[in-house]
Design a protein around this motif. Sequence first.
Motif, PDB file in Angstrom:
ATOM      1  N   THR A 196       0.860  -1.194   0.000  1.00 40.44           N
ATOM      2  CA  THR A 196       0.000   0.000   0.000  1.00 40.44           C
ATOM      3  C   THR A 196       0.887   1.232   0.000  1.00 40.44           C
ATOM      4  O   THR A 196       2.024   1.190   0.483  1.00 40.44           O
ATOM      5  CB  THR A 196      -0.879   0.064   1.271  1.00 40.44           C
ATOM      6  OG1 THR A 196      -0.028   0.059   2.426  1.00 40.44           O
ATOM      7  CG2 THR A 196      -1.834  -1.115   1.344  1.00 40.44           C
TER       8      THR A 196
ATOM      9  N   TYR B 163      -7.092   6.177 -11.971  1.00 40.84           N
ATOM     10  CA  TYR B 163      -7.400   6.643 -10.620  1.00 40.84           C
ATOM     11  C   TYR B 163      -7.771   8.119 -10.635  1.00 40.84           C
ATOM     12  O   TYR B 163      -7.324   8.866 -11.508  1.00 40.84           O
ATOM     13  CB  TYR B 163      -6.272   6.341  -9.632  1.00 40.84           C
ATOM     14  CG  TYR B 163      -4.962   7.084  -9.754  1.00 40.84           C
ATOM     15  CD1 TYR B 163      -4.865   8.463  -9.511  1.00 40.84           C
ATOM     16  CD2 TYR B 163      -3.789   6.405 -10.042  1.00 40.84           C
ATOM     17  CE1 TYR B 163      -3.651   9.128  -9.571  1.00 40.84           C
ATOM     18  CE2 TYR B 163      -2.565   7.062 -10.105  1.00 40.84           C
ATOM     19  CZ  TYR B 163      -2.504   8.433  -9.872  1.00 40.84           C
ATOM     20  OH  TYR B 163      -1.298   9.086  -9.931  1.00 40.84           O
ATOM     21  N   LEU B 181     -10.776   4.440 -10.168  1.00 40.35           N
ATOM     22  CA  LEU B 181     -10.129   3.747  -9.057  1.00 40.35           C
ATOM     23  C   LEU B 181      -9.736   4.790  -8.006  1.00 40.35           C
ATOM     24  O   LEU B 181      -9.552   5.957  -8.328  1.00 40.35           O
ATOM     25  CB  LEU B 181      -8.876   3.021  -9.559  1.00 40.35           C
ATOM     26  CG  LEU B 181      -9.105   1.992 -10.661  1.00 40.35           C
ATOM     27  CD1 LEU B 181      -7.766   1.511 -11.236  1.00 40.35           C
ATOM     28  CD2 LEU B 181      -9.911   0.810 -10.124  1.00 40.35           C
ATOM     29  N   SER B 213      -4.512   1.560  -9.020  1.00 35.93           N
ATOM     30  CA  SER B 213      -4.266   1.705  -7.584  1.00 35.93           C
ATOM     31  C   SER B 213      -4.799   0.487  -6.838  1.00 35.93           C
ATOM     32  O   SER B 213      -4.501   0.286  -5.665  1.00 35.93           O
ATOM     33  CB  SER B 213      -4.906   2.988  -7.062  1.00 35.93           C
ATOM     34  OG  SER B 213      -6.285   3.020  -7.385  1.00 35.93           O
ATOM     35  N   ARG B 214      -5.605  -0.307  -7.500  1.00 30.14           N
ATOM     36  CA  ARG B 214      -5.966  -1.626  -6.999  1.00 30.14           C
ATOM     37  C   ARG B 214      -6.318  -2.482  -8.220  1.00 30.14           C
ATOM     38  O   ARG B 214      -6.508  -1.947  -9.310  1.00 30.14           O
ATOM     39  CB  ARG B 214      -7.127  -1.539  -6.011  1.00 30.14           C
ATOM     40  CG  ARG B 214      -8.429  -1.098  -6.629  1.00 30.14           C
ATOM     41  CD  ARG B 214      -9.541  -1.098  -5.584  1.00 30.14           C
ATOM     42  NE  ARG B 214     -10.791  -0.705  -6.202  1.00 30.14           N
ATOM     43  CZ  ARG B 214     -11.757  -0.039  -5.576  1.00 30.14           C
ATOM     44  NH1 ARG B 214     -11.613   0.317  -4.320  1.00 30.14           N
ATOM     45  NH2 ARG B 214     -12.870   0.277  -6.195  1.00 30.14           N
ATOM     46  N   PRO B 215      -6.413  -3.797  -8.040  1.00 30.90           N
ATOM     47  CA  PRO B 215      -6.689  -4.625  -9.222  1.00 30.90           C
ATOM     48  C   PRO B 215      -8.039  -4.253  -9.824  1.00 30.90           C
ATOM     49  O   PRO B 215      -8.954  -3.804  -9.131  1.00 30.90           O
ATOM     50  CB  PRO B 215      -6.716  -6.053  -8.657  1.00 30.90           C
ATOM     51  CG  PRO B 215      -5.989  -5.983  -7.356  1.00 30.90           C
ATOM     52  CD  PRO B 215      -6.213  -4.603  -6.822  1.00 30.90           C
ATOM     53  N   ASP B 217     -11.714  -4.834 -11.354  1.00 33.12           N
ATOM     54  CA  ASP B 217     -12.817  -5.714 -10.979  1.00 33.12           C
ATOM     55  C   ASP B 217     -13.145  -6.625 -12.167  1.00 33.12           C
ATOM     56  O   ASP B 217     -14.000  -6.325 -12.991  1.00 33.12           O
ATOM     57  CB  ASP B 217     -14.026  -4.849 -10.602  1.00 33.12           C
ATOM     58  CG  ASP B 217     -15.237  -5.681 -10.219  1.00 33.12           C
ATOM     59  OD1 ASP B 217     -15.152  -6.936 -10.259  1.00 33.12           O
ATOM     60  OD2 ASP B 217     -16.272  -5.074  -9.892  1.00 33.12           O
ATOM     61  N   ALA B 245      -1.892  -4.715  -9.531  1.00 35.81           N
ATOM     62  CA  ALA B 245      -1.991  -3.331  -9.071  1.00 35.81           C
ATOM     63  C   ALA B 245      -0.593  -2.772  -8.882  1.00 35.81           C
ATOM     64  O   ALA B 245       0.382  -3.507  -8.710  1.00 35.81           O
ATOM     65  CB  ALA B 245      -2.768  -3.254  -7.762  1.00 35.81           C
ATOM     66  N   CYS B 246      -0.512  -1.455  -8.905  1.00 34.60           N
ATOM     67  CA  CYS B 246       0.764  -0.755  -8.731  1.00 34.60           C
ATOM     68  C   CYS B 246       1.431  -1.188  -7.427  1.00 34.60           C
ATOM     69  O   CYS B 246       0.768  -1.296  -6.393  1.00 34.60           O
ATOM     70  CB  CYS B 246       0.524   0.756  -8.716  1.00 34.60           C
ATOM     71  SG  CYS B 246       2.027   1.743  -8.573  1.00 34.60           S
ATOM     72  N   TRP B 248       3.835   0.702  -6.216  1.00 34.68           N
ATOM     73  CA  TRP B 248       4.306   1.980  -5.653  1.00 34.68           C
ATOM     74  C   TRP B 248       5.816   2.133  -5.727  1.00 34.68           C
ATOM     75  O   TRP B 248       6.459   2.558  -4.782  1.00 34.68           O
ATOM     76  CB  TRP B 248       3.779   2.153  -4.221  1.00 34.68           C
ATOM     77  CG  TRP B 248       2.334   1.790  -4.101  1.00 34.68           C
ATOM     78  CD1 TRP B 248       1.806   0.720  -3.455  1.00 34.68           C
ATOM     79  CD2 TRP B 248       1.226   2.488  -4.702  1.00 34.68           C
ATOM     80  NE1 TRP B 248       0.431   0.699  -3.605  1.00 34.68           N
ATOM     81  CE2 TRP B 248       0.054   1.775  -4.360  1.00 34.68           C
ATOM     82  CE3 TRP B 248       1.109   3.640  -5.496  1.00 34.68           C
ATOM     83  CZ2 TRP B 248      -1.216   2.169  -4.793  1.00 34.68           C
ATOM     84  CZ3 TRP B 248      -0.148   4.031  -5.908  1.00 34.68           C
ATOM     85  CH2 TRP B 248      -1.290   3.306  -5.557  1.00 34.68           C
TER      86      TRP B 248
END
Lengths: 216, 600
Positions: A196, B163, B181, B213-215, B217, B245-246, B248
Amino acid sequence: MDRRLAIKWMLAASAGVVMARNPMLGASNPPGIAEPEPPFGYGKDSNLMKASKPGDYWPLTFTELQRRQAAVLADIIIPDDGKNPSATSVGVVDFVDEWVSAPYPDNLRDRKIILDGMAWLDEESVRRFGRRFAESSEADRLVLVEEMSRSQKAEPDAGSSQAFFRLVRDLVGVGYFTTPVGMKDLGYVGNVPLATFDGPPAELVAKLGLVDEVKW
Amino acid sequence: MPLIDSGSTAKSYDVIVVGSGAAGGQTAYTLTMEGARVLMLEAGRNYDPRTESPMFNTPDTAPLRGSGTPEKYFGYFDATVGGGWTVPGEPYTNVSTEKNRKFTWWRSRMLGGRTNHWGRISLRNGPYDFKPRSRDGLGFDWPISYEDVSPYYDKVEMLVGVYGTNEGLENTPNSPEGVLLPPPRARIGELLARQRGRPLGIPVIAAHRAVLSRPLDSKNLPAKIHPGNAKAQRILAEDMQNRAACFWATDCGRGCAIRANYQSTTVHIPPALATGNLDILTQAMVREVTVDAAGKATGVTYIDKTTGTEHHVSARVVVLGAGACESVRILLNSKSALFPNGLANSSGLVGKYIMDTVGASWNGQIPLLESLPPHNEDGAGGGHVYAPWWLYKEQRAGKLGFARGYHVEFGTGKTMPQGFSSFGPNADGNTSYGRRLREEARRYYGSYVGFTGRGEMIPNADSFCEIDPKAVDKWGIPVLRFTWKWSDHEFKQVAHMQRTFADWIAAMGGTSKGTPSPDGSKAIEPGGAIIHEVGGTIMGDKASSSVTNSWSQTWDVPNVFVADGGVFASNADKNPTLTIMALAWRTADRILDQMRQGNL
């Protein structure tokens, strides 16, 4: 941030070369004639996955004398501070040699500044102290370095020993702080995968009087 | 056998798509997912971001510590293959030598084109942006409105993953609930800019960027994107599951091995290949679109760069998605007895009204951001916030002296040290070294903020490209020659940008070097430098005043379409890629519909 917003990562008070010059923006080409292609260095399709070291793409050109002087200068600019190693121990001399040996226009410009400056530094050292810079006493070296560091100008005059030292210092600094050792010293803690992204620490946000009020 | 060579092309295809970037990728995706047989031609080499993206490589393992060079302008790790401001053996020329009269053209020669390294900023055009002439009397209205495009923005955002947040600001459209996102948390410098921008009236909101920022759907999105098409849903669901997902880390400009951001090669091409309906021919440099005696396109002629030989491929429909200027070049080089001035050029407007984005920047140093405790600020490999244009009212009232707006992107934080950067003088004007250099480096690193304006250019008759009467590329194909001119609207906009940024930096307690010039002609980035070139085959409602109709279909040759930014009738401050994809999808839907009806 888009691809060209390369925020200068360091002390960017003076204009540094963050990106290369766009060859198409030179005013040298006559109307209707395409700008010549840049000199060939590593090319436009080198293997980005492969780690390389100075000398892999073009030959290094420092003489043994120049290497010795560069090493002495590099370790005056970034010495071992007890916690972090010195510039020479992370390959900075090889990087400076790579820089002044590269075929690109910015590097050719810097090559002249560096090689002329290094020759001048040895001559000056012999004239005043009877020995080349690298063979001088530590005290004598520091006299010369201190003089070169005093520019009193945001941009030292072209061709001056101050301009030479400014460039050497920038190259040594870049060469050092772009290594894992230098990044650690700077406090760069990224380049690791995270599950995260948590943003800045809450106590820091509060300390600066900011509010992370956004709904995300 | 999706990646084929010149000897393996089918006798004929439903559609030939020229180009593999945002336009070509989206067109091929939509067509193949709906069952059309497509041949994609790419002038560069095959490229696979899964194996070629230097994700964690540090600059000490790169030549010149990763610095930009004329061969890799944006730095060694930039995901550009075979190109840049120059492409070996493929020149272009300018009529003028003056900086503000020249156009500079970024090209790559790789599968996925420029989508592999772009900034991933994905902003919708708003309602005003399709009708600019109606608002201020300048430039051109589009023959379509926001309502025509918005369903396609929805689909593109769901497919690629963007995002951002919905803020309901003027001319800054919301996306439907559940489409965007969640954006990443703002960095400390971004929070400071937000706080200090507010008294200046500048809204700072979440950026919209094509980064997961997330997988995605994969359960629900495929049915929304491909209603009633079970095969497409199954392929897309599986492909979405293969995009991570990223994590970061890693600047998006290096490309993404885990397929967390949008590149044509991470999003469009893999599922299109999985349909079995797509053939891809790389190293294929298209020279011209061929026509029959009735004036209908029959296919394209291309040079196989691996052998230097010329080939022809046939299709019912030809879609040009080579990039606005390259598509112009192909049309103008497609001369025949029926079309002596180039294809689809009865209006004489092919190549006219090229626009780029207006760009300028200003940097400052912010004492509040000095010596902050180390924390990871890599984030989504680009900006987390931006400021949409906010002075619509003042502009309408004629208070600004320039007609169109700009948005602000900015860079802050402790980004990975790479490439050359001057350390400058210290506070005494001297050159620091030794212990003081280390101390200053720790103190100032991460205390800089860079503001960048991205504004709307108004199309003008003095910004265009044409075929150079003499120069040819290494394949003997005539090349483009550019003429460029800004208007006072752009110069004044740039002066406003820099003044605003300097004020903003001051409001953050910072200092910047010097003061902005009131003369924007000094600070404006050269034409083409922002790499947002659009126009050249603009769409309109009349054949006499435009090159394509509202479906991006050329007026003169009904089975030739232009899917790239060439059809833009204006160039809003919003970065063009999302709109290119939305329009390409809409065009592909139209082609499918017209093929089903037997009109193509």
